[in-house]
Design a protein around this motif. Structure first.
Motif, short mmCIF file in Angstrom:
data_model
loop_
_atom_site.label_atom_id
_atom_site.label_comp_id
_atom_site.label_asym_id
_atom_site.label_seq_id
_atom_site.Cartn_x
_atom_site.Cartn_y
_atom_site.Cartn_z
N SER A 236 6.53 9.53 5.26
CA SER A 236 6.84 8.11 5.04
C SER A 236 5.37 7.49 5.60
N LEU A 295 3.82 7.89 -2.82
CA LEU A 295 4.07 6.53 -2.35
C LEU A 295 2.91 5.77 -2.53
N HIS A 296 1.91 6.01 -3.11
CA HIS A 296 0.82 5.25 -3.40
C HIS A 296 0.90 4.12 -4.33
N LEU A 297 0.43 2.96 -4.21
CA LEU A 297 0.80 1.93 -5.30
C LEU A 297 -0.45 2.04 -6.29
N THR A 317 1.43 0.95 -0.26
CA THR A 317 2.12 2.07 -0.30
C THR A 317 3.62 1.51 -0.48
N ARG A 318 4.49 2.46 -0.98
CA ARG A 318 5.92 2.12 -1.03
C ARG A 318 6.59 2.25 0.18
N ASP A 319 7.81 1.50 0.28
CA ASP A 319 8.56 1.67 1.21
C ASP A 319 9.41 2.98 1.11
N CYS A 388 10.82 10.39 -4.44
CA CYS A 388 10.82 9.29 -3.68
C CYS A 388 12.25 8.87 -3.19
#
Length: 443
Positions: A236, A295-297, A317-319, A388
């Motif tokens: 995370s 999780l990378h944007l 990054t994503r939650d 995810c």
């Protein structure tokens, strides 16, 4: 952009593949002959990476060298002095990972307490030590390329199991006159929650955010069997602030002085007595890079541009959580018998696999032969499926759903990644004050 990858076993093959599919020019050098068929038919390889430096330099700031391991640090330092853009580590980083006592000393210098650790280069001396100081110990080999399966976590309070293993290693060394000299540590065994904190260092400061991770190193569910390095992990990019401030931020000056540029991670044990660092990963983590990617944007090329540009200090990054489930075939985690058991097996993907699901499959030891994906390499490490979700269990469920799209004889993987985290470890870390107030259900 132009990317030149350098490593022993093509561990970043999935990353290189993604860069190539985004239209970048990628060339890869694989040092170990046993792994030169990894991604054969899929990536452009070179027999001499140094001959590619002119090609890379011609790209100017759009040319990037990626080093995979923690053994080429001196070379990386020299290339940086010559003006090349290098991401991976440094000689200082190599020593942090490969020389465990040096790494522990660096952490003490940064203000952390460390568990008692004793360096040995002689098995008999280690046996005498345990007899004189009976306790539970963890045996870890020095060297970034040391076999993880030879490390050992003792389970007996008097240390008799560690003594027996040391005597076994001594007999094996005596039977092989050309065997390498012993080089290992015995570390005090610590009970608690194992957690890692990692971030990218741009040569001057860390990029934000940092990530936290929870590795599952044993081969079988329930944490039984061999220490494989990693069979799955929960990651995370949230909740990491206090761990980062305590562990990584104080290393900033040392990393800057040591010429470090790349990802770095410290593995830890947290318990009621405090926070105890175990070891560094001074390089890309495997399969950590693929799990973080979920999780990378932004794609890797943009993140690397941020890392080298030194202007922006954050990336998107994503939650929530990402889970990675490592897929293997026999004889993993060993290499003996791979040719007979599994090498060259066809790998099929079930119909209806979406593009998003295909992107969540990060293959490793595979090749393309006549249009058919097959197993390659040396050990049967097929790759990692990622997923995810707002909780560790939902992320793991997504990763398992993706894994089920892969059909290959004798495929093995763990299904319990993240179970112990939601079974009490997250709550314990929260009570100890190392995480934010939000639980895993809210991420």
């Amino acid at each position: 952009m132009r990317f030149l990858g350098v490593g022993d076993t093509n561990d970043l093959a999935a990353m290189y593949w993604g860069l190539a599919r985004r239209g970048h020019d990628v060339r890869v050098f694989v040092r170990d002959p046993a792994y030169r068929d990894v991604f054969a038919g899929m990536l452009t390889t070179t027999d001499d990476w140094q001959q590619e430096l002119g090609w890379l330099r011609a790209a100017g700031q759009d040319g990037i060298l990626l080093f995979e391991g923690a053994t080429d640090g001196e070379t990386q330092d020299a290339l940086r002095r010559e003006g090349f853009n290098v991401i991976g580590g440094s000689a200082f980083g190599d020593r942090l990972e490969g020389d465990r006592e040096f790494g522990q000393a660096a952490l003490r210098a940064a203000g952390m307490r460390t568990a008692a650790s004793h360096v040995f280069r002689d098995y008999a001396a280690a046996v005498d030590f345990v007899r004189q100081h009976p306790a539970r110990y963890v045996l870890k080999l020095n060297g970034a390329n040391a076999l993880r399966t030879r490390n050992f976590v003792g389970s007996m309070d008097d240390g008799l199991d560690v003594i027996a293993l040391l005597q076994h290693y001594q007999r094996a060394q005596n039977a092989a006159p050309d065997a390498a000299d012993a080089d290992f540590v015995l570390m005090e065994h610590l009970q608690g929650v194992e957690v890692g904190v990692g971030a990218y260092f741009n040569g001057e400061v860390f990029l934000a955010p940092a990530c936290i991770d929870f590795e599952h190193k044993r081969f079988f569910p329930g944490d039984l069997g061999e220490l494989t390095g990693e069979m799955g992990t929960i990651v995370s990019y949230r909740h990491s602030r206090r761990l980062f401030d305590t562990v990584l931020a104080p290393l900033t000056a040392a990393l800057r002085d040591g010429g470090y540029c790349g990802y770095i991670n410290v593995n830890l044990i947290a318990n009621e007595a405090g926070l105890w660092p175990l070891e560094f990963t001074s390089r890309f983590g495997y399969p950590g890079f693929a799990i973080c990617e979920a999780l990378h944007l932004q794609p890797w090329d943009e993140i690397f541009g941020t890392l080298l540009g030194k202007q922006e200090l954050t990336f998107g990054t994503r939650d929530g959580f990402a889970a990675g489930v490592v897929l293997t075939v026999p004889p993993f985690p060993y290499s003996y018998g791979y040719e007979a058991l599994s090498k060259g097996l066809p790998i099929c993907l079930r119909p209806g696999l979406s593009q998003a699901d295909a992107s969540a499959l990060h293959f490793a030891e595979v090749a393309l032969e006549g249009g058919q994906l097959v197993t390659s390499g040396q050990s049967g490490y097929l790759g990692v499926a990622t997923g995810c979700g707002p909780t560790p269990s939902s992320a793991n469920a997504e990763a398992l759903r993706v894994a089920q799209a892969v059909a290959v004889p004798n495929l093995r993987y763990r299904r319990d990644i993240g179970d112990r985290l939601e079974g009490g470890e997250w709550a314990r870390l929260q009570r100890l004050g190392w995480l934010g107030s939000a639980g895993p259900q809210t991420a």
